[in-house]
Motif scaffolding. Structure first.
Motif, short mmCIF file in Angstrom:
data_model
loop_
_atom_site.label_atom_id
_atom_site.label_comp_id
_atom_site.label_asym_id
_atom_site.label_seq_id
_atom_site.Cartn_x
_atom_site.Cartn_y
_atom_site.Cartn_z
N ARG A 160 0.85 -1.19 0.00
CA ARG A 160 0.00 0.00 0.00
C ARG A 160 0.89 1.24 0.00
NH1 ARG A 160 -2.78 -3.61 3.44
NH2 ARG A 160 -4.96 -3.94 2.84
N VAL A 161 0.55 2.20 -0.86
CA VAL A 161 1.32 3.43 -1.00
C VAL A 161 0.35 4.60 -1.15
CG1 VAL A 161 3.37 2.33 -2.00
CG2 VAL A 161 1.52 3.10 -3.50
N PRO A 162 0.82 5.84 -0.96
CA PRO A 162 -0.08 6.99 -1.11
C PRO A 162 -0.55 7.17 -2.55
CG PRO A 162 1.91 7.59 0.11
CD PRO A 162 2.15 6.24 -0.48
N ALA A 163 -1.83 7.49 -2.71
CA ALA A 163 -2.37 7.84 -4.02
C ALA A 163 -1.95 9.26 -4.38
CB ALA A 163 -3.89 7.73 -4.00
N ASN A 164 -1.93 9.53 -5.67
CA ASN A 164 -1.75 10.89 -6.21
C ASN A 164 -0.37 11.49 -5.95
OD1 ASN A 164 -4.59 11.00 -7.01
ND2 ASN A 164 -5.00 11.22 -4.81
N LEU A 165 0.62 10.65 -5.64
CA LEU A 165 1.98 11.14 -5.42
C LEU A 165 2.96 10.30 -6.23
CD1 LEU A 165 2.05 11.72 -1.54
CD2 LEU A 165 1.90 13.47 -3.33
N ALA A 166 3.96 10.97 -6.82
CA ALA A 166 5.03 10.25 -7.52
C ALA A 166 5.83 9.42 -6.52
CB ALA A 166 5.94 11.23 -8.25
N LEU A 167 6.30 8.25 -6.97
CA LEU A 167 7.03 7.34 -6.10
C LEU A 167 8.40 7.03 -6.70
CD1 LEU A 167 4.14 4.79 -5.51
CD2 LEU A 167 4.99 6.42 -3.82
N ASP A 168 9.35 6.68 -5.83
CA ASP A 168 10.65 6.18 -6.25
C ASP A 168 10.79 4.77 -5.71
OD1 ASP A 168 13.36 6.41 -7.39
OD2 ASP A 168 14.01 6.35 -5.30
N LEU A 169 10.87 3.78 -6.60
CA LEU A 169 11.00 2.37 -6.21
C LEU A 169 12.46 1.97 -6.26
CD1 LEU A 169 8.80 -0.63 -7.27
CD2 LEU A 169 11.29 -0.77 -7.45
N GLN A 170 12.95 1.36 -5.18
CA GLN A 170 14.31 0.84 -5.15
C GLN A 170 14.27 -0.61 -4.66
OE1 GLN A 170 17.35 3.26 -3.33
NE2 GLN A 170 16.28 5.14 -3.79
N LEU A 171 14.99 -1.48 -5.38
CA LEU A 171 15.08 -2.90 -5.07
C LEU A 171 16.52 -3.22 -4.68
CD1 LEU A 171 13.82 -5.87 -5.29
CD2 LEU A 171 14.75 -5.85 -7.61
N PHE A 172 16.69 -3.98 -3.58
CA PHE A 172 18.02 -4.26 -3.04
C PHE A 172 18.29 -5.76 -3.00
CE2 PHE A 172 16.50 -0.28 -1.32
CZ PHE A 172 17.60 0.56 -1.45
N ASP A 173 19.59 -6.12 -3.03
CA ASP A 173 19.96 -7.51 -2.79
C ASP A 173 20.02 -7.75 -1.28
OD1 ASP A 173 22.48 -6.69 -1.80
OD2 ASP A 173 23.40 -6.83 -3.79
N ARG A 174 20.33 -8.99 -0.90
CA ARG A 174 20.30 -9.34 0.53
C ARG A 174 21.43 -8.71 1.33
NH1 ARG A 174 21.51 -14.29 -2.10
NH2 ARG A 174 23.68 -14.95 -1.87
N CYS A 175 22.42 -8.11 0.64
CA CYS A 175 23.51 -7.41 1.33
C CYS A 175 23.30 -5.89 1.34
CB CYS A 175 24.84 -7.74 0.66
SG CYS A 175 25.30 -9.48 0.80
N GLY A 176 22.17 -5.43 0.82
CA GLY A 176 21.87 -4.01 0.83
C GLY A 176 22.31 -3.28 -0.41
N GLY A 177 22.84 -3.98 -1.42
CA GLY A 177 23.25 -3.33 -2.66
C GLY A 177 22.05 -3.04 -3.54
N LEU A 178 22.07 -1.88 -4.19
CA LEU A 178 20.96 -1.47 -5.04
C LEU A 178 20.99 -2.26 -6.35
CD1 LEU A 178 18.58 0.52 -5.49
CD2 LEU A 178 20.23 2.08 -6.55
N LEU A 179 19.88 -2.95 -6.65
CA LEU A 179 19.77 -3.73 -7.88
C LEU A 179 18.98 -3.01 -8.97
CD1 LEU A 179 18.89 -7.26 -6.42
CD2 LEU A 179 21.11 -6.52 -7.34
#
Length: 205
Positions: A160-179
């Motif tokens: 669940r996320v806020p409606a009517n607002l732009a979002l930034d999606l970030q996905l990480f590996d299990r060590c915290g590195g940005l994928l």
């Protein structure tokens, strides 16, 4: 006192920042301050307030929020059994503090609420395998709260996320590195994203 900033919220606040208003409507919260209260004796025996009694509180407003903090805000209590926040009264601004009263121990937050949509998606590697158990953060434009989820064993995720607002999606590996990172335009309705495909050459996948 728990500062209303993402690092502190990730470490200390349970669950996600969504709850139910007094009218039963699902809401996402934007906190102006949170705190935890434990009623117990030195022996660890848990105590409770007598029926009909309430305990006053004073919550300092963080310096960087004082110019925007409104005169009153809903007061929320975390329901650990249901894993959500429940609206329980109001907090009122008095100078650089919020004041109010509470009637039970646990986690409390003074917070605005936002309309909600559900964001869904799936993450897979380019070898066709699902990307399982990877943390995902969703940051809404103009808000301080960070919304957290992770992929399931089949690579699916939802949040669940806020409606009517732009979002930034970030996905990480299990060590915290940005994928993976991607902007998502403002949405008024539930959204299923196109499948996200990752290169399967990382040892952390």
């Amino acid at each position: 006192r728990i500062e209303p900033e993402p690092p502190a919220m990730v470490q200390h606040i349970p669950g996600s920042w969504w709850g139910t208003s007094t009218t039963g409507v699902a809401q996402l919260l934007e906190t102006y301050g949170s705190f935890a209260l434990d009623f117990s004796e030195a022996t660890g025996h848990q105590l409770s307030l007598a029926p009909g009694r309430a305990l006053p509180f004073t919550l300092d407003i963080a310096y960087e929020l004082r110019d925007e903090a409104p005169a009153e805000l809903p007061l929320w209590h975390y329901d650990a059994e249901q894993g959500l926040w429940r609206e329980r009264g109001l907090a009122f601004r008095s100078g650089n503090d919020y004041v109010g009263s509470i009637d039970r121990p646990g986690y409390w937050s003074v917070a605005e609420h936002q309309a909600v949509i559900e964001l869904r998606g799936r993450v897979e590697r380019d070898d066709g395998l699902a990307q399982a158990h990877s943390p995902i953060t969703l940051q809404a434009e103009g808000l301080r709260s960070t919304y957290l989820t992770q992929t399931e064993a089949n690579g699916n995720f939802r949040q669940r996320v806020p409606a009517n607002l732009a979002l930034d999606l970030q996905l990480f590996d299990r060590c915290g590195g940005l994928l993976y990172q991607s902007p998502i335009p403002p949405q008024t309705m539930d959204l299923t994203l196109p499948d996200i495909s990752l290169t399967a050459n990382s040892s952390n996948l």
